[in-house]
Write a protein that holds these residues in place. Structure first.
Motif, mmCIF file in Angstrom:
data_model
loop_
_atom_site.group_PDB
_atom_site.id
_atom_site.type_symbol
_atom_site.label_atom_id
_atom_site.label_comp_id
_atom_site.label_asym_id
_atom_site.label_seq_id
_atom_site.Cartn_x
_atom_site.Cartn_y
_atom_site.Cartn_z
ATOM 1 N N ALA A 1 -85.005 -66.271 -17.445
ATOM 2 C CA ALA A 1 -84.856 -67.519 -16.507
ATOM 3 C C ALA A 1 -83.715 -68.062 -16.570
ATOM 4 O O ALA A 1 -83.177 -68.219 -17.843
ATOM 5 C CB ALA A 1 -86.439 -68.332 -16.731
ATOM 6 N N GLY A 2 -83.005 -68.435 -15.487
ATOM 7 C CA GLY A 2 -81.868 -69.273 -15.660
ATOM 8 C C GLY A 2 -80.660 -68.551 -16.183
ATOM 9 O O GLY A 2 -80.501 -67.417 -15.877
ATOM 10 N N GLY A 3 -80.299 -69.137 -17.198
ATOM 11 C CA GLY A 3 -79.092 -68.658 -18.066
ATOM 12 C C GLY A 3 -79.514 -67.378 -18.898
ATOM 13 O O GLY A 3 -78.548 -66.867 -19.372
ATOM 14 N N ALA A 4 -80.676 -67.065 -19.306
ATOM 15 C CA ALA A 4 -80.923 -66.263 -20.325
ATOM 16 C C ALA A 4 -81.103 -64.888 -19.636
ATOM 17 O O ALA A 4 -82.450 -64.559 -19.322
ATOM 18 C CB ALA A 4 -82.322 -66.664 -20.921
ATOM 19 N N VAL A 5 -80.354 -64.259 -19.108
ATOM 20 C CA VAL A 5 -80.529 -62.960 -18.230
ATOM 21 C C VAL A 5 -81.263 -61.997 -18.921
ATOM 22 O O VAL A 5 -81.930 -61.184 -18.481
ATOM 23 C CB VAL A 5 -79.055 -62.629 -18.030
ATOM 24 C CG1 VAL A 5 -78.960 -61.109 -17.336
ATOM 25 C CG2 VAL A 5 -78.028 -63.521 -17.470
ATOM 26 N N LEU A 6 -81.149 -61.754 -20.400
ATOM 27 C CA LEU A 6 -81.929 -60.814 -21.025
ATOM 28 C C LEU A 6 -83.413 -61.333 -21.186
ATOM 29 O O LEU A 6 -84.043 -60.561 -21.867
ATOM 30 C CB LEU A 6 -81.268 -60.247 -22.160
ATOM 31 C CG LEU A 6 -79.921 -59.570 -22.017
ATOM 32 C CD1 LEU A 6 -79.187 -59.245 -23.400
ATOM 33 C CD2 LEU A 6 -80.231 -58.374 -21.269
ATOM 34 N N GLY A 7 -83.728 -62.244 -21.054
ATOM 35 C CA GLY A 7 -84.813 -62.889 -21.431
ATOM 36 C C GLY A 7 -85.082 -62.906 -22.971
ATOM 37 O O GLY A 7 -84.117 -62.969 -23.746
ATOM 38 N N HIS A 8 -86.323 -62.600 -23.452
ATOM 39 C CA HIS A 8 -86.511 -62.820 -24.848
ATOM 40 C C HIS A 8 -86.821 -61.173 -25.219
ATOM 41 O O HIS A 8 -87.569 -61.095 -26.044
ATOM 42 C CB HIS A 8 -87.764 -63.544 -25.027
ATOM 43 C CG HIS A 8 -87.520 -64.965 -24.790
ATOM 44 N ND1 HIS A 8 -86.788 -65.693 -25.728
ATOM 45 C CD2 HIS A 8 -87.918 -65.854 -23.770
ATOM 46 C CE1 HIS A 8 -86.559 -67.014 -25.259
ATOM 47 N NE2 HIS A 8 -87.148 -66.850 -24.273
ATOM 48 N N ARG A 9 -85.803 -60.219 -24.622
ATOM 49 C CA ARG A 9 -86.184 -58.990 -25.292
ATOM 50 C C ARG A 9 -85.906 -58.686 -26.477
ATOM 51 O O ARG A 9 -86.423 -57.845 -27.394
ATOM 52 C CB ARG A 9 -85.171 -58.126 -24.438
ATOM 53 C CG ARG A 9 -85.931 -58.269 -23.012
ATOM 54 C CD ARG A 9 -85.203 -57.087 -22.053
ATOM 55 N NE ARG A 9 -85.609 -57.335 -20.720
ATOM 56 C CZ ARG A 9 -84.987 -57.264 -19.629
ATOM 57 N NH1 ARG A 9 -83.798 -57.076 -19.575
ATOM 58 N NH2 ARG A 9 -85.485 -57.443 -18.440
ATOM 59 N N ARG A 10 -84.641 -59.471 -27.100
ATOM 60 C CA ARG A 10 -84.608 -59.465 -28.676
ATOM 61 C C ARG A 10 -85.764 -59.793 -29.546
ATOM 62 O O ARG A 10 -86.171 -58.986 -30.473
ATOM 63 C CB ARG A 10 -83.298 -60.254 -29.202
ATOM 64 C CG ARG A 10 -82.117 -59.780 -28.748
ATOM 65 C CD ARG A 10 -80.968 -60.501 -28.795
ATOM 66 N NE ARG A 10 -81.081 -61.721 -28.360
ATOM 67 C CZ ARG A 10 -80.398 -62.759 -28.365
ATOM 68 N NH1 ARG A 10 -79.169 -62.665 -29.059
ATOM 69 N NH2 ARG A 10 -80.638 -63.898 -27.740
ATOM 70 N N GLU A 11 -86.434 -60.874 -29.169
ATOM 71 C CA GLU A 11 -87.692 -61.241 -29.908
ATOM 72 C C GLU A 11 -88.747 -60.192 -29.646
ATOM 73 O O GLU A 11 -89.475 -59.504 -30.675
ATOM 74 C CB GLU A 11 -87.847 -62.749 -29.435
ATOM 75 C CG GLU A 11 -87.132 -63.738 -29.752
ATOM 76 C CD GLU A 11 -86.215 -63.936 -28.669
ATOM 77 O OE1 GLU A 11 -85.946 -63.291 -27.818
ATOM 78 O OE2 GLU A 11 -85.276 -64.986 -28.857
ATOM 79 N N LEU A 12 -88.870 -59.698 -28.550
ATOM 80 C CA LEU A 12 -89.889 -58.569 -28.130
ATOM 81 C C LEU A 12 -89.543 -57.615 -29.043
ATOM 82 O O LEU A 12 -90.652 -56.812 -29.637
ATOM 83 C CB LEU A 12 -90.026 -58.117 -26.962
ATOM 84 C CG LEU A 12 -90.742 -57.019 -26.234
ATOM 85 C CD1 LEU A 12 -92.284 -57.187 -26.744
ATOM 86 C CD2 LEU A 12 -90.629 -56.720 -24.853
#
Length: 142
Positions: free
Chosen positions: A95-106
């Motif tokens: 969302a917003g500035g986080a283009v990759l979302g939380h894919r690293r966390e996933l």
């Protein structure tokens, strides 16, 4: 002259999201306790012969508690996912500035689960150490 006590404002609205989170958290705690007790409990025959109990429950009682709490946890987990589906999608999409979302966390969470799964299925340490410790409790400690 005494001042009249004003009636409290109406109670906050029931939050299904908060209830789902608390239900999963509390069920996890009970499952962790019952799982630990079952991991160190003597085998069924020894427990039955020796009339073994822990915190007032026999081994079959702990097994029933663990199984029932697991079913509650799965139901609450499904409810939690249904209630938080949009949040989960936003975490994945970004969302917003986080283009990759939380894919690293996933990816990290997925890798850790895969690592634990592989070590358990292959009977490699540290999973094998836990199995050996459980076996020691069941065979030798009791």
């Amino acid at each position: 002259m005494a001042h009249p006590v004003s009636a409290p404002s109406s109670a906050p609205r029931f939050s299904a999201r908060a209830a789902a989170v608390f239900l999963i958290g509390l069920a996890s705690l009970v499952m962790a306790l019952s799982g630990l007790v079952l991991a160190i409990a003597p085998s069924g025959r020894i427990a039955q012969t020796g009339d073994w109990t822990a915190l007032g429950l026999s081994r079959p009682g702990w097994e029933s508690l663990h199984l029932t709490m697991g079913a509650l946890f799965l139901g609450a987990g499904g409810w939690h996912i249904a209630l938080h589906g949009s949040v989960i999608i936003n975490l994945l999409r970004g969302a917003g500035g986080a283009v990759l979302g939380h894919r690293r966390e996933l990816a990290l969470a997925g890798a850790l689960v895969a690592l634990v799964l592989v070590t358990a299925l292959a009977d490699w340490p540290p999973a094998s150490w836990l199995a050996d410790l459980q076996g020691w409790f069941k065979r030798d400690f009791w």
